[in-house]
Design an enzyme around this catalytic site. Structure first.
Site, PDB file in Angstrom:
ATOM      1  N   GLY A  51       0.838  -1.199   0.000  1.00 14.03           N
ATOM      2  CA  GLY A  51       0.000   0.000   0.000  1.00 14.03           C
ATOM      3  C   GLY A  51       0.861   1.232   0.000  1.00 14.03           C
ATOM      4  O   GLY A  51       2.048   1.158   0.310  1.00 14.03           O
ATOM      5  N   CYS A  78       5.444  -5.962   1.278  1.00 14.46           N
ATOM      6  CA  CYS A  78       5.755  -4.529   1.380  1.00 14.46           C
ATOM      7  C   CYS A  78       5.047  -3.909   2.589  1.00 14.46           C
ATOM      8  O   CYS A  78       5.353  -4.252   3.718  1.00 14.46           O
ATOM      9  CB  CYS A  78       5.414  -3.838   0.052  1.00 14.46           C
ATOM     10  SG  CYS A  78       6.208  -2.232  -0.104  1.00 14.46           S
ATOM     11  N   HIS A 165       7.993  -7.080  -4.420  1.00 10.12           N
ATOM     12  CA  HIS A 165       6.633  -7.383  -4.911  1.00 10.12           C
ATOM     13  C   HIS A 165       6.659  -8.648  -5.770  1.00 10.12           C
ATOM     14  O   HIS A 165       6.980  -8.580  -6.951  1.00 10.12           O
ATOM     15  CB  HIS A 165       6.097  -6.203  -5.736  1.00 10.12           C
ATOM     16  CG  HIS A 165       5.675  -5.062  -4.877  1.00 10.12           C
ATOM     17  ND1 HIS A 165       4.410  -4.936  -4.378  1.00 10.12           N
ATOM     18  CD2 HIS A 165       6.373  -4.009  -4.392  1.00 10.12           C
ATOM     19  CE1 HIS A 165       4.328  -3.848  -3.628  1.00 10.12           C
ATOM     20  NE2 HIS A 165       5.508  -3.268  -3.618  1.00 10.12           N
ATOM     21  N   ASP A 223     -16.752  -8.329 -23.539  1.00  5.22           N
ATOM     22  CA  ASP A 223     -17.057  -8.119 -22.123  1.00  5.22           C
ATOM     23  C   ASP A 223     -18.557  -8.125 -21.848  1.00  5.22           C
ATOM     24  O   ASP A 223     -19.029  -8.827 -20.947  1.00  5.22           O
ATOM     25  CB  ASP A 223     -16.442  -6.807 -21.632  1.00  5.22           C
ATOM     26  CG  ASP A 223     -14.964  -6.703 -21.943  1.00  5.22           C
ATOM     27  OD1 ASP A 223     -14.367  -7.758 -22.240  1.00  5.22           O
ATOM     28  OD2 ASP A 223     -14.403  -5.599 -21.903  1.00  5.22           O
ATOM     29  N   LYS A 365      -8.735  -9.175 -18.935  1.00  2.23           N
ATOM     30  CA  LYS A 365      -9.293  -9.539 -20.247  1.00  2.23           C
ATOM     31  C   LYS A 365      -9.068 -11.009 -20.603  1.00  2.23           C
ATOM     32  O   LYS A 365      -9.989 -11.688 -21.066  1.00  2.23           O
ATOM     33  CB  LYS A 365      -8.668  -8.646 -21.323  1.00  2.23           C
ATOM     34  CG  LYS A 365      -9.314  -8.766 -22.672  1.00  2.23           C
ATOM     35  CD  LYS A 365     -10.379  -7.734 -22.800  1.00  2.23           C
ATOM     36  CE  LYS A 365     -11.078  -7.730 -24.131  1.00  2.23           C
ATOM     37  NZ  LYS A 365     -12.089  -6.645 -24.142  1.00  2.23           N
TER      38      LYS A 365
END
Ligand code: XMP
Length: 509
Positions: A51, A78, A165, A223, A365
């Site tokens: 964050g 993190c 990360h 979509d 997607k």
């Protein structure tokens, strides 16, 4: 299941995605979630996301620290690691400089997260704070040149922390670290897939909508088609779809939708012919932004009018994907968040006063495409290239007239036929024709011509944020050019757009 606690990182859905890729069910929950709720969900592991905040900042996000007494493994990433260190009695130091970008990670303890990765590899960092003193019973398991405490572990309690990360692609072995956490630490079972996602989403939609009605705009794109299919499977005839023909569609758009979607599904669908309304409003308009505004406003008007004819509609279905809402920081995931109070993705007005159903809002997607195939939607529709809401209006430079629309439609059809025949359709993000506002001189059959010019636009991209012009073979370009000039009246010249994005955009307007 795994719970990802959202501490506000823009990557938190990527963490969820990495978990899902491993075949493990995962939900992202807001940091305000109660421990009782977590217990009731019965997760086998908890991941605390990163964050933007600093742990000592006022109002930095927190979660009830009794999560550390549940006996459930925890991975802090993190900010999530800083939170864990701080909560369990260690300290965090505010660094003078942010460490942002690549760093070389040196592994000190291989097991469990760094198993079979070698001693040293590249990882991706983005932090201002670092751990300074560890809580009792923790050890350092990896470091980088700038960050002594880059990974930590309390093996007994199965608590782990990563300053790097692991969810971003640039972290070499990042996915594998998550894999080790899931299977070696949490002993997850690999039992989640698109079928279980769709079963879950259908059940959620059913319980949220009950016997009320949902209205939804269908565009013929991937979509909205996948979202409509999912909602239809949940509530059947209580889903009312509206397809607006704004006169700016490509050739056979309506027929293609009927063939590939409605032929298989018993969808309630209303086709609205609003061609005249849009074309009248666009008469004489040449400014790109004005075109877009007129089209947006009229779409909302038409949709609103049609929606009001459907008695008792309380919900609006939308095919919003995760990247569409990446900027709007809301609470994702969870059984109820599939329905949110109205926010304006899609630009529909507040006045419609409908609650949103966005069953694809957690997906990317490629995941939507997989889901569509699982739902039995045909490949042709699933692999359709994106087509913008304002349609051909933003591919006709200058004024939009019926004649110019017809010229562009024919040229576009030829182009797509050739792109498909050459096996390029699926490889390209988009490929289309643009009608330019200029005429040039040519010679055809011994006669001088003075006619229109078509530009071919073909790009590769992963997300449309950046794009490269496609290096199409010259003979394919030659064939497209020949066919367009021979088959489309009033075209005597074809050019190929070799601009990437940035500095260009994909569309010309
Ligand atoms: P640009 O031209 O900004 O386009 O590089 C990026 C992607 O977005 C699509 N696009 C739109 N899609 N409504 C849409 O639904 C719009 O107003 C719109 N404008 C651009 C474009 O086709 C490309 O894929």
């Amino acid at each position: 299941m795994i719970i990802v606690i959202d501490f506000g990182s823009q990557f938190n859905q990527l963490i969820a995605r990495r978990v899902r890729e491993n075949g493990v069910y995962c939900q992202v929950e807001p940091s305000g979630i109660s421990v009782e709720k977590i217990k009731a969900m019965n997760p086998v592991g908890i991941i605390l996301s990163g964050g933007p905040s600093s742990i000592y900042e006022e109002n930095s996000p927190t979660i009830d620290t009794s999560i550390f007494e549940l006996g459930i493994p925890v991975l802090g990433i993190c900010y999530g690691m800083h939170f864990m260190v701080h909560a369990l009695g260690g300290t965090i130091r505010r660094a003078d400089k942010r460490e942002y970008g690549f760093a070389q990670l040196t592994v000190k303890e291989e097991r469990p997260l760094f198993t079979d990765m070698g001693n040293s590899f590249q990882c991706w960092m983005s932090h201002g704070d670092s751990a300074e003193e560890l809580p009792p019973d923790f050890v350092v398991t990896a470091s980088t040149e700038n960050t002594k405490i880059a990974a930590i572990a309390n093996h007994t309690k199965r608590f782990y922390g990563l300053q790097l990360h692991p969810e971003v692609e640039h972290s070499v072995n990042g996915s594998l670290m998550i894999h080790h956490f899931l299977f070696d630490v949490c002993a997850c079972e690999k039992n989640w897939n698109m079928k279980s996602f769709s079963d879950g989403a259908i059940a959620q939609i059913k319980s949220a909508v009950g016997n009320k009605k949902v209205i939804m705009g269908l565009s013929g794109g991937v979509d909205s088609s996948v979202a409509a299919t999912l909602i239809h499977k949940a509530i059947g005839k209580n889903l009312h779809c509206i397809f607006v023909d704004n006169g700016l569609l490509r050739e056979n758009e309506k027929e293609n939708l009927e063939k590939s979607l409605t032929a298989k599904l018993d969808l309630n669908i209303k086709f609205v012919d609003a061609r005249e309304k849009f074309l009248t409003a666009l008469k004489g308009v040449t400014d790109p932004e004005t075109k877009r505004k007129i089209i947006g406003k009229h779409f909302i008007d038409v949709f609103d009018t049609e929606a009001k004819k459907i008695d008792g509609a309380e919900f609006l279905g939308q095919g919003t994907l995760y990247p569409d809402i990446i900027e709007s920081k809301s609470a994702f995931g969870g059984p109820t968040s599939i329905i949110k109070s109205h926010h304006n993705v899609g630009g529909l007005p507040e006045k419609m006063n409908l609650k949103l159903i966005e069953p694809l809002q957690l997906l990317f997607k490629d995941e939507v495409r997989k889901l569509g195939l699982t739902l039995g939607i045909n490949e042709e529709l699933i692999w359709r290239q994106p087509f913008p809401g304002p349609g051909l209006a933003i591919r006709i430079m200058g004024e939009i007239t019926e004649e110019r629309l017809n010229i562009l439609r024919k040229a576009d059809t030829v182009l797509l036929e050739e792109i498909r025949a050459a096996g390029y359709y699926k490889k390209l993000w988009q490929s289309f024709a643009v009608l330019l506002p200029i005429k040039s001189v040519g010679v055809m059959g011994d006669k001088r011509t003075f006619a229109n010019c078509i530009a071919i636009r073909a790009v590769t991209s992963n997300d449309a944020m950046t794009a490269d012009w496609a290096k199409l073979p010259h003979d394919l370009l030659g064939k497209i050019s020949n066919r367009i000039i021979n088959e489309v009246d009033k075209i005597n010249r074809v050019v190929f757009d070799i601009t990437s994005k940035p500095p260009g955009t994909i569309e010309w307007e």
